[in-house]
Design a protein around this motif. Structure first.
Motif, PDB file in Angstrom:
ATOM      1  N   UNK A  72       0.834  -1.195   0.000  1.00 26.17           N
ATOM      2  CA  UNK A  72       0.000   0.000   0.000  1.00 26.17           C
ATOM      3  C   UNK A  72       0.869   1.244   0.000  1.00 26.17           C
ATOM      4  N   UNK A 125      -3.957   2.865   5.638  1.00 25.60           N
ATOM      5  CA  UNK A 125      -2.726   2.077   5.706  1.00 25.60           C
ATOM      6  C   UNK A 125      -2.816   0.782   4.893  1.00 25.60           C
ATOM      7  N   UNK A 126      -4.002   0.480   4.393  1.00 26.32           N
ATOM      8  CA  UNK A 126      -4.186  -0.777   3.663  1.00 26.32           C
ATOM      9  C   UNK A 126      -5.423  -0.635   2.784  1.00 26.32           C
ATOM     10  N   UNK A 127      -5.597  -1.560   1.845  1.00 28.35           N
ATOM     11  CA  UNK A 127      -6.770  -1.460   0.977  1.00 28.35           C
ATOM     12  C   UNK A 127      -7.128  -2.812   0.383  1.00 28.35           C
ATOM     13  N   UNK A 160      -8.424   1.500   4.012  1.00 27.90           N
ATOM     14  CA  UNK A 160      -8.816   1.373   5.415  1.00 27.90           C
ATOM     15  C   UNK A 160      -7.785   2.023   6.336  1.00 27.90           C
ATOM     16  N   UNK A 161      -8.259   2.516   7.474  1.00 25.42           N
ATOM     17  CA  UNK A 161      -7.341   2.952   8.528  1.00 25.42           C
ATOM     18  C   UNK A 161      -6.812   1.711   9.247  1.00 25.42           C
TER      19      UNK A 161
END
Lengths: 243, 243
Positions: free
Chosen positions: B89, B182-184, B217-218
């Protein structure tokens, strides 16, 4: 998800899926504690080492985390679980079936040639190495949805070249020859079909394609297959998690 | 590669890179034994727990394997190491810079609207939820190479909507508001630019695009950003390993 083989894969994968189901159906939410090992062993009817193998995989994938002495908890990574990620190696045949397509594969042309620089780089061999070029087309009914050019070293096919059914799964063909590809490095780009393929095979209405260029390796790390798969843009989309 | 933060990331990443370099320069080949922990601790000038953290990451990534009592060995996965994988990410700004492009970002249009079904699904909120639609174009010189439409909930921007510089990195903007993605989960497909964008912004010659559709997403697993990035097919290709 980490690769396992045979029966071991089946049981461990079943446990992973079972726990992912609990998360998907919201029986387990973010930060929730998983049932105890004792409870899970009982629920899934498996041995404790098998359960632990599954929990280790879920931990590596960022789905759960272990707090020593406290238990295992659902992590943010659970939101990132992807059903059929692009990062899982599988044959094109399995991938296409996974989409629910029922396709027929047509061998357009089988050629023996000398590797040019691109092919040599893809197969990590010297330029000029004899290779087989396997040009094929998969169609769903009468609609072509996947045009592909695969390269293997001629020595990989050996004397079997005329007896092999080249319209079958290439991964399967290589597996039968004892050189199963199990992993790959790949890249994806958006382009159009090669102009000569459009002209030669009358594929003019194909439109934008998702081109996956891929070097496939055996378990020993030997490059065994260099593949260029042109996926019809309207028929394919690939998923993945980023973290 | 597993995400770490701050200084810890720097040191551990440096060790990982160092070991990967040994493999890349063929000082270490497939099946070779790694130097002892004592030796690596000395070579890298780090504490043993830090070294072990790095070795654990390399093991999880399938680069090395540990044989208890025998040492650590280079695995087939080493062939699969990708410099800049699509599965890591990063912000679009960092990604574009990583390609060596020096782009300028133009805010085409900022709109407040009600989430339709697609946006609601992307942001995991109810249809009708007020959202901001951020339409932008990145150009390398005068050549547009990346058209994007991003959606965040209107409440994420709050009262700051008019003070934020929307031509900056959206990940950076969200980080400053304490909700860093931080991500997806993402998917990639091949298509053309939306017809209305082509017409409105005179982008007719853009050609096939690589569309990445992404929910970010957090760290807590909250969906904070829904992004549709249309990458010019001639300027972008994404790499990944499959196993």
């Amino acid at each position: 998800m980490t690769k396992l083989v045979g029966r071991e894969r089946t049981v461990v994968a079943r446990i992973c899926d079972g726990i992912l189901d609990l998360i998907k159906t919201k029986e387990l939410g973010l930060g929730d504690r998983l049932p105890s090992e004792e409870r899970l062993v009982e629920d899934f009817g498996v041995a404790r080492p098998t359960l632990r193998e599954a929990l280790k995989i879920l931990e590596q994938d960022g789905i759960i985390r272990t707090e020593h002495g406290r238990g295992r908890f659902v992590m943010a990574g659970a939101a990132l679980h992807i059903e059929r990620p692009i990062t899982t190696f599988e044959s094109v045949t399995d991938m296409v079936e996974g989409y629910g397509y029922s396709t027929t594969t047509q061998l357009l042309k089988l050629t023996e040639m000398a590797a040019d620089d691109e092919i040599a780089s893809g197969l990590q061999c010297l330029s000029g190495t004899p290779v087989l070029r396997i040009e094929r087309l998969r169609s769903e009914g009468t609609r072509p949805i996947l045009y592909s050019i695969d390269f293997i070293k001629a020595e990989t096919a050996g004397n079997a070249i005329s007896t092999i059914d080249w319209s079958g799964s290439l991964v399967q063909i290589l597996r039968r020859r004892g050189v199963a590809p199990v992993a790959s490095t790949a890249n994806v780009s958006a382009t159009l079909l090669p102009a000569d393929a459009v002209k030669h095979w009358k594929l003019a209405d194909f439109g934008p394609v998702l081109l996956v260029t891929e070097t496939c390796f055996t378990a020993e790390g030997t490059p065994i297959l260099f593949a260029k798969d042109y996926h019809h843009g309207k028929y394919f989309t690939f998923s993945f998690a980023r973290r």
